[in-house]
Design an enzyme around this catalytic site. Structure first.
Site, mmCIF file in Angstrom:
data_model
loop_
_atom_site.group_PDB
_atom_site.id
_atom_site.type_symbol
_atom_site.label_atom_id
_atom_site.label_comp_id
_atom_site.label_asym_id
_atom_site.label_seq_id
_atom_site.Cartn_x
_atom_site.Cartn_y
_atom_site.Cartn_z
ATOM 1 N N GLY A 94 119.327 17.328 -1.337
ATOM 2 C CA GLY A 94 119.438 16.098 -0.573
ATOM 3 C C GLY A 94 119.609 16.381 0.915
ATOM 4 O O GLY A 94 119.069 17.359 1.451
ATOM 5 N N SER A 95 120.396 15.545 1.559
ATOM 6 C CA SER A 95 120.512 15.644 3.017
ATOM 7 C C SER A 95 121.251 16.876 3.506
ATOM 8 O O SER A 95 121.229 17.161 4.710
ATOM 9 C CB SER A 95 121.185 14.387 3.567
ATOM 10 O OG SER A 95 120.331 13.276 3.394
ATOM 11 N N SER A 96 121.879 17.637 2.618
ATOM 12 C CA SER A 96 122.485 18.896 3.073
ATOM 13 C C SER A 96 121.397 19.855 3.555
ATOM 14 O O SER A 96 121.663 20.749 4.358
ATOM 15 C CB SER A 96 123.319 19.536 1.961
ATOM 16 O OG SER A 96 122.506 19.978 0.883
#
Length: 482
Positions: free
Chosen positions: A220-222
């Site tokens: 995801g956004s990591s």
């Protein structure tokens, strides 16, 4: 002696010399390799004859052997302290196999390693049976407990967490859920062990899989940490460069790439990169992926260790985190920029990304064995921290550190962690499987003098987020580190 007999005699002598050389080769240089070959079942039958040394974490004994004086050479029973908690570290010994540190350090633990030959000779002189060495791990028991309890209580299905010493790469915590009790498989009775293995293998999710290192999830956004690293290293961006955070329509399908896992109210106009990162604007990072192109992101991901396994100890390695190498269409490329669809990563991999950023761009090899000592306390092995790469410059690392602090100060993690001495990046990946999200928090602490890097992933229901589900676990882990 006539000529034919002389030829036969010479041939016989040559064969004898070859045989002697071969025997010495097998008993010498090949002995250890043959003994530990997976196809050699005798090694598992004989392991109960050895007084295996303990595996330690600080002052806590994780594994030890008890003399029981059993029949057929089964003199020792292996025990595990809190086997469910420490199974990803110790692994187990069974009548069929060995895993984890029990496998990686087998020769030292059971006393057969050549480095123990002199010690064993002295023991024999005084009538003592040879005993294995003590393996001291890098694990911090309090951090391990915080990590395991956190993911167990927070996930609805699976979870993993890793904490790493920023400067050395020493693994301080490596927790996995669901888990299993290693004592259940470390039994002498093959029939009983087989039934336990069969039962564990039928369970879903698989309790024997190490979700901290041997499984990958959509980051995801990591993954925007890696996007940002690629952007800044390209020379086209810095943390203050204006970005386009407005609505993004994917180039092939025309569908909108929603800002569902970020702060949608802040994702419009032309905020600087640091603010788009803090608000986790998918529109910004989808565009960034399309601008930078696949090869640039692939190269940066590879520098951080993607697309190859990471060896932790001898024979103990991670699953391969993946950024795709086959050409992507525009829609998939944009989604890769937000760590979904085609990108996967293990918690260990993302902890290494955070460690690199926190360490001024220097990536350290992760390791679990701090030292190994013989019974007389002489050191046989001492860990030597090793740098394995420099994916980004110190300047780029410093800018991303500031961006990760902004996530906590006024970004997606501020509601949970504002005011805490920690920095990181949230991530929420929608899997499309049963409404399950994969929720991440990846970062470091303290904020200005990082000592611990971490990655936590839990699985939550639709509407869950990395900030709500995983960030509190990360905070408890760093608080527990001594």
């Amino acid at each position: 002696m006539n000529k034919p007999l002389r030829k036969v005699a010479v041939a016989g002598m040559l064969l004898l010399v070859i045989l002697i050389i071969n025997v010495n080769y097998i008993q010498g240089s090949q002995a250890d390799k043959l003994q530990t070959d997976p196809l050699n079942s005798r090694q598992f039958a004989q392991q109960w004859e050895h007084n295996r040394g303990p595996i330690m974490a600080g002052k806590v004994t994780l594994a030890y052997s008890e003399k029981i004086g059993g029949k057929d050479g089964k003199e020792y029973q292996r025990h595990y302290n809190q086997g469910t908690l420490y199974s990803p570290i110790t692994g187990y010994v069974s009548v069929f196999s060995r895993t984890g540190l029990e496998s990686a350090e087998n020769g030292l633990l059971d006393g057969t390693d050549k480095r123990l030959a002199l010690h064993n000779w002295f023991d024999m002189l005084v009538g003592k049976k040879a005993a294995g060495a003590t393996v001291q791990t890098t694990i911090d028991p309090d951090a391990q407990q915080a990590a395991y309890s956190g993911i167990k209580n927070q996930t609805i299905r699976r979870g993993g967490a890793v904490a790493i010493d920023v400067k050395t790469g020493a693994i301080l915590a490596m927790a996995s859920f669901p888990s299993y009790d290693t004592n259940d498989v470390a039994v002498h009775d093959g029939e009983k062990a087989n039934k336990v293995f069969e039962s564990l293998n039928k369970q879903k999710p698989a309790p024997m899989l190490n979700y901290a290192t041997r499984e990958t999830f959509a980051p995801g956004s990591s993954f925007k940490i890696i996007d940002s690293a690629a952007a800044i290293e390209s020379g086209q961006y810095n943390k203050d460069t204006p970005t386009d955070a407005n609505r993004l329509l994917l180039p092939e399908s025309g569908q909108e790439l929603h800002n569902s896992d970020g702060d949608e109210a802040k994702c419009n106009g032309s905020p600087p990169l640091i603010d788009s990162f803090a608000a986790s604007c998918n529109s910004t990072f989808g565009r960034l992926a399309l601008t930078l192109k696949q090869q640039t992101l692939e190269n940066m991901a590879a520098k951080f260790g993607f697309n190859k396994p990471t060896e932790i100890e001898n024979g103990v390695s991670s699953a391969t985190s993946v950024y795709p190498t086959k050409p992507l269409g525009g829609d998939s490329l944009a989604r890769s920029g937000i760590g979904q669809e085609v990108v996967t990563a293990s918690p260990l991999q993302m902890a290494m990304v955070a460690q690199t950023v926190a360490n001024g761009g220097k990536m350290m090899k992760p390791y679990l064995v701090k030292r190994v000592v013989a019974q007389d306390q002489s050191e046989l092995v001492t860990a030597e921290p090793k740098q394995i790469g420099q994916p980004i410059s110190a300047d780029t690392a410093g800018q991303i550190q500031e961006m990760m602090r902004a996530v906590v100060d006024h970004g997606t993690a501020s509601a949970v962690l504002a005011g805490r001495d920690i920095a990181g990046k949230t991530g929420t990946a929608e899997t499309g499987i049963g409404g399950i999200n994969e929720d991440w928090f990846v970062g470091f602490a303290p904020r200005d003098n990082p000592k611990v890097a971490f990655a936590v992933v839990t699985e939550g229901p639709a509407g869950s987020s990395g900030a709500k589900f995983s960030a509190p676990i990360a905070w408890r882990i760093v608080q527990a580190v001594h």
